[in-house]
Scaffold this active site. Sequence first.
Site, PDB file in Angstrom:
ATOM      1  N   GLU A 438       0.830  -1.212   0.000  1.00  0.00           N
ATOM      2  CA  GLU A 438       0.000   0.000   0.000  1.00  0.00           C
ATOM      3  C   GLU A 438       0.869   1.269   0.000  1.00  0.00           C
ATOM      4  OE1 GLU A 438      -3.316  -0.727  -0.496  1.00  0.00           O
ATOM      5  OE2 GLU A 438      -3.174   1.381  -1.024  1.00  0.00           O
TER       6      GLU A 438
HETATM    7  C1  LIG Z   1       2.786  -9.846   1.128  1.00  0.00           C
HETATM    8  C2  LIG Z   1       2.451  -8.867   0.053  1.00  0.00           C
HETATM    9  C3  LIG Z   1       1.117  -8.613  -0.234  1.00  0.00           C
HETATM   10  C4  LIG Z   1       0.789  -7.725  -1.269  1.00  0.00           C
HETATM   11  N1  LIG Z   1      -0.538  -7.545  -1.610  1.00  0.00           N
HETATM   12  C5  LIG Z   1      -0.833  -6.893  -2.769  1.00  0.00           C
HETATM   13  C6  LIG Z   1      -2.158  -6.886  -3.288  1.00  0.00           C
HETATM   14  O1  LIG Z   1      -3.092  -7.421  -2.688  1.00  0.00           O
HETATM   15  N2  LIG Z   1      -2.379  -6.274  -4.473  1.00  0.00           N
HETATM   16  C7  LIG Z   1      -1.384  -5.662  -5.175  1.00  0.00           C
HETATM   17  O2  LIG Z   1      -1.647  -5.143  -6.252  1.00  0.00           O
HETATM   18  N3  LIG Z   1      -0.111  -5.629  -4.693  1.00  0.00           N
HETATM   19  C8  LIG Z   1       0.193  -6.231  -3.516  1.00  0.00           C
HETATM   20  N4  LIG Z   1       1.475  -6.237  -3.039  1.00  0.00           N
HETATM   21  C9  LIG Z   1       2.514  -5.514  -3.768  1.00  0.00           C
HETATM   22  C10 LIG Z   1       3.006  -4.292  -3.022  1.00  0.00           C
HETATM   23  O3  LIG Z   1       2.028  -3.287  -3.038  1.00  0.00           O
HETATM   24  C11 LIG Z   1       4.336  -3.855  -3.673  1.00  0.00           C
HETATM   25  O4  LIG Z   1       5.292  -4.827  -3.304  1.00  0.00           O
HETATM   26  C12 LIG Z   1       4.771  -2.464  -3.229  1.00  0.00           C
HETATM   27  O5  LIG Z   1       3.935  -1.492  -3.782  1.00  0.00           O
HETATM   28  C13 LIG Z   1       6.227  -2.147  -3.622  1.00  0.00           C
HETATM   29  O6  LIG Z   1       6.447  -2.427  -4.969  1.00  0.00           O
HETATM   30  P1  LIG Z   1       7.714  -3.308  -5.378  1.00  0.00           P
HETATM   31  O7  LIG Z   1       7.676  -4.555  -4.568  1.00  0.00           O
HETATM   32  O8  LIG Z   1       7.719  -3.455  -6.838  1.00  0.00           O
HETATM   33  O9  LIG Z   1       8.958  -2.479  -4.899  1.00  0.00           O
HETATM   34  P2  LIG Z   1       9.683  -1.325  -5.748  1.00  0.00           P
HETATM   35  O10 LIG Z   1       8.662  -0.385  -6.273  1.00  0.00           O
HETATM   36  O11 LIG Z   1      10.616  -1.944  -6.691  1.00  0.00           O
HETATM   37  O12 LIG Z   1      10.499  -0.574  -4.596  1.00  0.00           O
HETATM   38  C14 LIG Z   1      11.810  -0.994  -4.153  1.00  0.00           C
HETATM   39  C15 LIG Z   1      12.387   0.119  -3.276  1.00  0.00           C
HETATM   40  O13 LIG Z   1      12.516   1.329  -4.042  1.00  0.00           O
HETATM   41  C16 LIG Z   1      11.862   2.399  -3.389  1.00  0.00           C
HETATM   42  N5  LIG Z   1      11.224   3.286  -4.356  1.00  0.00           N
HETATM   43  C17 LIG Z   1      10.583   2.959  -5.495  1.00  0.00           C
HETATM   44  N6  LIG Z   1      10.078   4.053  -6.081  1.00  0.00           N
HETATM   45  C18 LIG Z   1      10.378   5.103  -5.287  1.00  0.00           C
HETATM   46  C19 LIG Z   1      10.124   6.503  -5.337  1.00  0.00           C
HETATM   47  N7  LIG Z   1       9.402   7.046  -6.332  1.00  0.00           N
HETATM   48  N8  LIG Z   1      10.586   7.281  -4.339  1.00  0.00           N
HETATM   49  C20 LIG Z   1      11.312   6.754  -3.326  1.00  0.00           C
HETATM   50  N9  LIG Z   1      11.579   5.435  -3.222  1.00  0.00           N
HETATM   51  C21 LIG Z   1      11.118   4.615  -4.195  1.00  0.00           C
HETATM   52  C22 LIG Z   1      10.812   1.736  -2.487  1.00  0.00           C
HETATM   53  O14 LIG Z   1      10.460   2.565  -1.389  1.00  0.00           O
HETATM   54  C23 LIG Z   1      11.513   0.455  -2.066  1.00  0.00           C
HETATM   55  O15 LIG Z   1      12.325   0.707  -0.962  1.00  0.00           O
HETATM   56  C24 LIG Z   1       1.820  -7.070  -1.981  1.00  0.00           C
HETATM   57  C25 LIG Z   1       3.161  -7.312  -1.667  1.00  0.00           C
HETATM   58  C26 LIG Z   1       3.476  -8.222  -0.686  1.00  0.00           C
HETATM   59  C27 LIG Z   1       4.926  -8.523  -0.417  1.00  0.00           C
END
Ligand SMILES: Cc1cc2nc3c(=O)[nH]c(=O)nc-3n(C[C@H](O)[C@H](O)[C@H](O)COP(=O)(O)OP(=O)(O)OC[C@H]3O[C@@H](n4cnc5c(N)ncnc54)[C@H](O)[C@@H]3O)c2cc1C
Length: 599
Positions: A438
Amino acid sequence: MPVDYRAPLADMQFILHELIPFSTINSLPAYQEVSDDLVNTILEEASKFAGEVLSPLNWSGDQEGCSFAEGEVRTPQGFKGAYQQYIEAGWISLAANVDFGGQGLPLTLATPVNEMWHSANMAFMLCPMLTAGAIEAIEHHASAEQQALYLPPLVSGQWAGTMNLTEPSAGSDLSAVSSKAIPNGDHYLISGTKIFITYGEHDFTENIVHLVLARLPDAPPGVKGISLFIVPKFLVNADGSLGKRNDVHCVSIEHKLGIHASPTAVMSFGEAGGAVGFLVGEANRGLEYMFTMMNNARLAVGLEGVAIAERAYQQAAQYAQERVQGKIPQTTGKLPILHHADVQRMLMLMKTQTEAMRSLAYLAAAHSDLAQQHPDGATREASQKRVDLLTPIVKAWSTEQAIEIASLGVQVHGGMGYIEETGAAQHLRDARITTIYEGTTGIQAGDLLGRKIIRDDGQEVKKLIKEMQTTIEALAKSSLAELQIIAGELDKALHALEGAVDWLLKAHANNPQAALAGAYPLLKCFGIVCGGWLLAKSADIAATKLQTNPEDRFAQQKIASAIFYTHEVLSQAPGLVATICSGESVAKAMRDGLADLLH
Ligand SMILES: Cc1cc2nc3c(=O)[nH]c(=O)nc-3n(C[C@H](O)[C@H](O)[C@H](O)COP(=O)(O)OP(=O)(O)OC[C@H]3O[C@@H](n4cnc5c(N)ncnc54)[C@H](O)[C@@H]3O)c2cc1C
């Protein structure tokens, strides 16, 4: 063994009735029937369900986890039965719209109730939480026919809902979503892969309604080309009965650090030609629709932080009363570790920060109700601005602190905290996801700085700081030495925070990287100060109660919480502000220090 959960009713009721106070909510025309007695009855009943039904499944669910075979997911033993009991008791529909079978109660009341579910069993609660998100999306943006078809069974809990946003290349940045939606008569054919989908598949309900982000063939690139679709697991006939199985399948579930009882699914759409999907609202406005729902979802995850912190505290408090170790100065014989000053420090850090986080989460919920239901337009607008400002703080500060608090919970247990059987480790593992989904903490910090502070030239934040200053004036009039100390420290923290805001407003124009380097320290500082302010207000209310009943233990403890937090936590604010205002130097050091990686 893990300690069963007991809802902190006294604190919940104090915050609701005296700090918020709830009279500002049940004086609204929409909520006049929600009497204080009704509130207390609901809280007491919820506390029984949380303690007796959900909490006993928390540890066993974590140990057993979910299993996956041939596209089907089985949740741990007891979970399906608990879900049935949960929906039959009507808990799922508390805050849902009465037009679709909900009970229409305010978020301010649903918030402590939801806190109890998350404390008792966070992995279980994720299913109703995601369903609430799907309900909100459909209620705000879908057509009347779609609402009539999907909302009643979602509101009753007969069906569950999910949010399918994330893809392998689209996480924080959803503009990269690449799932496709091809027009096909009155519907669309959806194809693509979604990852990390909470309760994407499970055995609780006969149908699952997936809310899915995808792109039309002619969609513009980026954020302006994403649409939102309803993709049910089983297609729904016009009379509401279930039809054909849709072309959407769970292909695996993740093995993960925590929330083992919550299935996190990889979802495949359209392997057999296309999953039937129905457009929600207008094409290309999907991301915008998701953003309108984000405040509530983010507040809900912030509340998970409060809930896990509370659970970790209860576990640690119990252990500290039982474990005998070491000699306590000026005592004879062996006493439990609770008597060591350092253990008391850890427990008070856990307790007081949780109280501060709870106060802020409930306050944000109250502003959310005022923003929706207040008859006066100007008040609605002002409350909306306040929720917008507080949301990233509730989300990110409460969850970051929850991890620290759960970690302190492990520390209180010593070696036994590192061993799974005590249950302390589960809270730390479960808490760890809350700063990620989220919107990660980095995203929340950027939101606070960019959208909530820079965009309105700091006006809303300065308005809040002014309001906080009135609490200092009230405390300064008190004859209690403790309240005077709190007033003095809060005053220092507020001046520091205001200085940081001024610095950031200037820096952002000249050197955005320097300002962004301070985004997280700002968020943390803001959370700490808001928490200090609300505990100070609580101490003021408690002092008045003590005048009529000097033996009021709860009131005495509220003052103790405020004074401890002031010395141990609020005192960190000026240091964080110094970090923020060193943004140029910090940004340069980061660039130089990571030069080998950045080149
Ligand atoms: C257990 C679990 C349940 C989940 N449930 C759902 C669900 O029901 N539905 C759904 O759609 N998704 C779900 N997610 C996905 C979750 O919302 C994403 O993992 C999350 O939004 C982060 O995206 P990412 O994993 O691609 O990380 P990335 O976006 O790759 O981020 C990696 C790092 O880079 C940083 N970063 C990236 N962009 C920026 C920026 N613009 N400014 C500063 N820092 C940045 C982040 O803060 C983080 O530290 C779930 C994930 C997990 C692990």
